[in-house]
Design an enzyme around this catalytic site. Structure first.
Site, PDB file in Angstrom:
ATOM      1  N   CYS A  35       9.764  27.581 -15.159  1.00 37.25           N
ATOM      2  CA  CYS A  35       9.297  27.860 -14.266  1.00 37.25           C
ATOM      3  C   CYS A  35      11.076  28.359 -13.935  1.00 37.25           C
ATOM      4  O   CYS A  35      10.460  29.669 -12.563  1.00 37.25           O
ATOM      5  CB  CYS A  35      10.011  26.084 -13.077  1.00 37.25           C
ATOM      6  N   ALA A  73       7.562  20.700 -21.358  1.00 38.28           N
ATOM      7  CA  ALA A  73       7.874  19.317 -20.661  1.00 38.28           C
ATOM      8  C   ALA A  73       7.001  18.367 -20.417  1.00 38.28           C
ATOM      9  O   ALA A  73       7.727  17.859 -20.618  1.00 38.28           O
ATOM     10  CB  ALA A  73       7.225  20.598 -18.778  1.00 38.28           C
ATOM     11  N   SER A 131      12.600  22.264 -24.859  1.00 44.05           N
ATOM     12  CA  SER A 131      13.222  21.613 -23.511  1.00 44.05           C
ATOM     13  C   SER A 131      13.391  22.510 -22.296  1.00 44.05           C
ATOM     14  O   SER A 131      14.355  22.493 -22.539  1.00 44.05           O
ATOM     15  CB  SER A 131      13.780  20.596 -23.593  1.00 44.05           C
ATOM     16  N   ARG A 190      13.311   5.734 -25.020  1.00 38.08           N
ATOM     17  CA  ARG A 190      14.276   4.549 -23.712  1.00 38.08           C
ATOM     18  C   ARG A 190      13.380   3.241 -24.428  1.00 38.08           C
ATOM     19  O   ARG A 190      13.650   2.136 -24.263  1.00 38.08           O
ATOM     20  CB  ARG A 190      14.162   5.184 -22.855  1.00 38.08           C
ATOM     21  N   VAL A 194       1.361  23.156 -35.639  1.00 41.90           N
ATOM     22  CA  VAL A 194       0.314  21.470 -36.275  1.00 41.90           C
ATOM     23  C   VAL A 194      -1.273  22.669 -36.454  1.00 41.90           C
ATOM     24  O   VAL A 194      -0.949  23.596 -35.345  1.00 41.90           O
ATOM     25  CB  VAL A 194       0.656  21.349 -34.840  1.00 41.90           C
ATOM     26  N   ASP A 223       0.168  20.232 -19.292  1.00 39.62           N
ATOM     27  CA  ASP A 223      -1.130  22.165 -19.354  1.00 39.62           C
ATOM     28  C   ASP A 223      -2.173  21.885 -20.226  1.00 39.62           C
ATOM     29  O   ASP A 223      -3.028  22.585 -19.576  1.00 39.62           O
ATOM     30  CB  ASP A 223      -0.239  23.141 -19.437  1.00 39.62           C
ATOM     31  N   TYR A 250      13.328  14.133  13.996  1.00 38.88           N
ATOM     32  CA  TYR A 250      13.328  15.539  14.998  1.00 38.88           C
ATOM     33  C   TYR A 250      14.706  15.438  15.486  1.00 38.88           C
ATOM     34  O   TYR A 250      15.323  14.086  15.505  1.00 38.88           O
ATOM     35  CB  TYR A 250      12.180  14.608  16.541  1.00 38.88           C
TER      36      TYR A 250
HETATM   37  C1  LIG Z   1       6.768  32.100 -15.239  1.00 35.25           C
HETATM   38  C2  LIG Z   1       6.552  30.185 -14.877  1.00 35.25           C
HETATM   39  C3  LIG Z   1       6.724  29.640 -13.701  1.00 35.25           C
HETATM   40  C4  LIG Z   1       6.536  28.432 -13.819  1.00 35.25           C
HETATM   41  N1  LIG Z   1       6.501  27.660 -12.662  1.00 35.25           N
HETATM   42  C5  LIG Z   1       5.903  27.061 -12.157  1.00 35.25           C
HETATM   43  C6  LIG Z   1       6.813  26.389 -10.752  1.00 35.25           C
HETATM   44  O1  LIG Z   1       7.827  27.179 -10.020  1.00 35.25           O
HETATM   45  N2  LIG Z   1       6.233  24.782 -10.789  1.00 35.25           N
HETATM   46  C7  LIG Z   1       5.608  23.972 -11.528  1.00 35.25           C
HETATM   47  O2  LIG Z   1       5.481  22.668 -11.214  1.00 35.25           O
HETATM   48  N3  LIG Z   1       5.358  24.849 -13.083  1.00 35.25           N
HETATM   49  C8  LIG Z   1       5.889  26.114 -12.829  1.00 35.25           C
HETATM   50  N4  LIG Z   1       5.145  26.211 -13.862  1.00 35.25           N
HETATM   51  C9  LIG Z   1       4.467  25.938 -14.872  1.00 35.25           C
HETATM   52  C10 LIG Z   1       4.754  25.086 -16.020  1.00 35.25           C
HETATM   53  O3  LIG Z   1       5.973  25.737 -16.953  1.00 35.25           O
HETATM   54  C11 LIG Z   1       3.583  24.468 -16.806  1.00 35.25           C
HETATM   55  O4  LIG Z   1       3.847  23.587 -16.282  1.00 35.25           O
HETATM   56  C12 LIG Z   1       4.797  23.555 -17.720  1.00 35.25           C
HETATM   57  O5  LIG Z   1       5.367  24.388 -18.722  1.00 35.25           O
HETATM   58  C13 LIG Z   1       3.439  22.301 -18.882  1.00 35.25           C
HETATM   59  O6  LIG Z   1       4.419  22.181 -19.939  1.00 35.25           O
HETATM   60  P1  LIG Z   1       3.854  21.206 -21.106  1.00 35.25           P
HETATM   61  O7  LIG Z   1       4.705  21.070 -21.931  1.00 35.25           O
HETATM   62  O8  LIG Z   1       2.453  20.783 -20.717  1.00 35.25           O
HETATM   63  O9  LIG Z   1       3.331  22.855 -22.103  1.00 35.25           O
HETATM   64  P2  LIG Z   1       3.952  24.178 -22.329  1.00 35.25           P
HETATM   65  O10 LIG Z   1       5.053  24.379 -21.447  1.00 35.25           O
HETATM   66  O11 LIG Z   1       2.846  25.172 -22.259  1.00 35.25           O
HETATM   67  O12 LIG Z   1       4.522  23.829 -23.744  1.00 35.25           O
HETATM   68  C14 LIG Z   1       3.568  23.708 -25.111  1.00 35.25           C
HETATM   69  C15 LIG Z   1       4.181  24.238 -25.634  1.00 35.25           C
HETATM   70  O13 LIG Z   1       3.684  23.609 -26.742  1.00 35.25           O
HETATM   71  C16 LIG Z   1       3.649  25.011 -28.588  1.00 35.25           C
HETATM   72  N5  LIG Z   1       2.189  24.315 -28.728  1.00 35.25           N
HETATM   73  C17 LIG Z   1       0.903  24.865 -28.942  1.00 35.25           C
HETATM   74  N6  LIG Z   1       0.598  24.989 -29.352  1.00 35.25           N
HETATM   75  C18 LIG Z   1       0.884  24.064 -30.469  1.00 35.25           C
HETATM   76  C19 LIG Z   1       0.888  23.902 -31.721  1.00 35.25           C
HETATM   77  N7  LIG Z   1      -0.941  24.110 -32.496  1.00 35.25           N
HETATM   78  N8  LIG Z   1       1.242  24.052 -32.614  1.00 35.25           N
HETATM   79  C20 LIG Z   1       2.406  23.096 -32.257  1.00 35.25           C
HETATM   80  N9  LIG Z   1       3.446  23.608 -31.331  1.00 35.25           N
HETATM   81  C21 LIG Z   1       2.598  23.815 -30.134  1.00 35.25           C
HETATM   82  C22 LIG Z   1       3.370  26.297 -27.632  1.00 35.25           C
HETATM   83  O14 LIG Z   1       4.563  27.675 -28.029  1.00 35.25           O
HETATM   84  C23 LIG Z   1       4.605  25.449 -26.916  1.00 35.25           C
HETATM   85  O15 LIG Z   1       5.947  25.688 -26.819  1.00 35.25           O
HETATM   86  C24 LIG Z   1       5.779  27.944 -14.968  1.00 35.25           C
HETATM   87  C25 LIG Z   1       5.108  29.208 -15.587  1.00 35.25           C
HETATM   88  C26 LIG Z   1       5.168  29.835 -16.173  1.00 35.25           C
HETATM   89  C27 LIG Z   1       5.067  30.580 -17.048  1.00 35.25           C
END
Ligand SMILES: Cc1cc2nc3c(=O)[nH]c(=O)nc-3n(C[C@H](O)[C@H](O)[C@H](O)COP(=O)(O)OP(=O)(O)OC[C@H]3O[C@@H](n4cnc5c(N)ncnc54)[C@H](O)[C@@H]3O)c2cc1C
Length: 454
Positions: A43, A11, A39, A22, A80, A284, A427
């Protein structure tokens, strides 16, 4: 040419890349991700497993080829392994080729996200023990569901509940085990109790919810066959999901000397800068500020990960953007029953030293004569001293989330419940009663605050 390097491609990482492109058409942009996909909507995985659609490709917002067309280079299965801030370099392991190499950066963004937090359960590595975080997990779980009759879910948070719905919809019998006394513990106890009652009333024939017990062992030889709990329960199932929470991926950052906050996630300022020059972080893996209390919190959500990615991109490209914080606003459902939350719960407010006063109101979401009017329950929390609204929780089969979202807007700046009651919300019979349940809740809260003061 300026080099923007991003670690992580879900995300926040992809948002950084797209926005940076952009803003800086000529920059070199690379995403290194230790993942098979980029990408995608994590969720959406529970809804894919549930069978709402069968093509997992529908979860992908932008393909590798689409990124390439924008001159953004995606390096899948590239982990990484080290950040060298003094050299402005990262070390990368290409897991397919098993080759290590270094990459220079001018600006680096850590978007490494979170991973499942696994409790100490004996035989955790058996086959057919799953966690749900990425596309591979989702595809494997869906395959398993289609050949199973019984499942166990360990953990009654929102992923556990979304999977419960998915499995029941796919015809499975499910046992859900939660070590806390209540499921959906992000809500106050009174609200969690209603959630549990609703699930059992709706699907008690298929679902058993066990609280205040924890799984200590998975049974089986190579493959999982059942669970054993601390209280001595034992039952068999075809597979198990461990949905016991997540923790931030911060090891890479810590190793590079990047500071963490009190929650254990990466500390950033409101421009998404870490304590090391030219290294940003988003999503996250970072700690956030709760806007109501101005305290650090770790609430990992996709909604905020994307906004943080946008903010990081603007700033690293030379702009001036600020991300002031979050409210932890979230929504999920169990079949037609919506559960939504924003701001502080009563129990959080108490811990933070507020004097919370709350009301709970259950009313129709529309005028009662409309055929699809359904009950909703709203809990509003305010502080006795300031009379400021602190948070809202809403559950029910009617339109709950629009009420909770209204409160979310009111929480960005401190607002008394008295001012909130003046909100001129819409309303018409198909949309709400003439006095909206949210305003009824606010009115009741004002009365309660007045009584306490007198
Ligand atoms: C089942 C599920 C349902 C969800 N539902 C919701 C929802 O309804 N609403 C909502 O707001 N949020 C929801 N979430 C949470 C949301 O998906 C996460 O908050 C979001 O994906 C976070 O994005 P991010 O890019 O910070 O991290 P992540 O999605 O965790 O992506 C991090 C990426 O970094 C990569 N990475 C990690 N360490 C390394 C490294 N050392 N080298 C290279 N790559 C690395 C990982 O492999 C991963 O691909 C849900 C999550 C799950 C699992």
């Amino acid at each position: 040419m300026e080099k923007i390097v991003i670690i992580g491609g879900v995300a926040s990482g992809t948002k950084v890349a797209a926005k940076s492109r952009r803003l800086k058409p000529d920059a070199q942009i690379d995403i290194y991700t230790d993942d098979t996909h980029v990408s995608y909507s994590a969720c959406g995985l529970p809804f894919f497993i549930e069978g709402n659609f069968d093509d997992e490709g529908m979860l992908i917002a932008r393909t590798v080829e689409e990124f390439e067309a924008e001159n953004i280079h995606i390096h899948l299965l590239n982990r990484v392994t080290k950040i060298l801030p003094e050299k402005k370099q990262i070390l990368v392991l290409d897991r397919e080729k098993n080759q290590e190499f270094s990459v220079d950066y001018d600006k680096l963004v850590i978007a490494t996200g979170a991973r499942p937090a696994i409790p100490p359960i004996k035989n955790i590595n058996l086959k057919n023990v799953f966690t749900l975080r990425n596309m591979e997990d989702g595809i494997a779980i869906k395959e398993m569901v289609l050949q199973s009759k019984k499942a166990v879910i360990v953990g009654g948070g929102y992923i556990g509940i979304e999977l419960l719905e998915a499995f029941v919809k796919q015809g499975l019998e499910v046992k859900l085990i939660e070590f806390a006394p209540r499921i959906m513990g992000i809500f106050d106890d009174d609200i969690s109790d209603i959630i549990k009652s609703h699930i059992l009333e709706y699907n008690g024939d298929k679902v058993e919810i066990i609280n205040s017990d924890s799984v200590v062992e998975f049974l089986g030889g190579d493959s999982f066959t059942g669970v054993k709990t601390k209280n001595g329960l034992e039952f068999d199932a075809d597979f198990v999901i461990v949905a016991t929470g997540v923790k931030p991926n911060v090891e890479l950052a810590v190793d590079a000397g990047i500071e963490l906050g009190p929650t254990g996630a990466i500390k950033v300022n409101n421009k998404m800068q870490t304590n090391i020059a030219d290294i940003y972080a988003a999503g996250d893996c970072i700690e956030k500020i709760m806007m109501v209390s101005k305290t650090p919190v770790w609430v990992p959500l996709g909604s905020t990960a994307i906004k943080e990615g946008r903010c990081a991109a603007i700033n690293l490209c030379g702009g001036d953007d600020k991300f002031e914080g979050i409210l932890g606003s979230a929504v999920t459902r169990y079949f037609g029953f919506t559960m939504s939350i924003t701001g502080l719960t009563e129990k959080q407010a108490l811990k933070l030293g507020y004097e919370p006063v709350s009301v709970i109101v259950t009313k129709f979401d529309k005028v009662g004569y409309m055929p699809n009017a359904k009950n909703i329950t709203i809990k509003l929390v305010a502080d006795r001293k300031t009379r400021n609204l602190l948070g809202a929780q809403g559950i029910g089969c009617g339109d709950v989330d629009k009420r909770v979202n209204t409160v979310a807007t009111g929480l960005i700046q401190p607002m008394t419940v008295d001012d909130f009651f003046s909100s001129d919300i819409t309303y018409a019979p198909p949309y709400s009663p003439s006095i909206d349940p949210l305003l009824t809740a606010a009115e009741n809260l004002i009365k309660k605050l007045n009584e306490i003061v007198l």
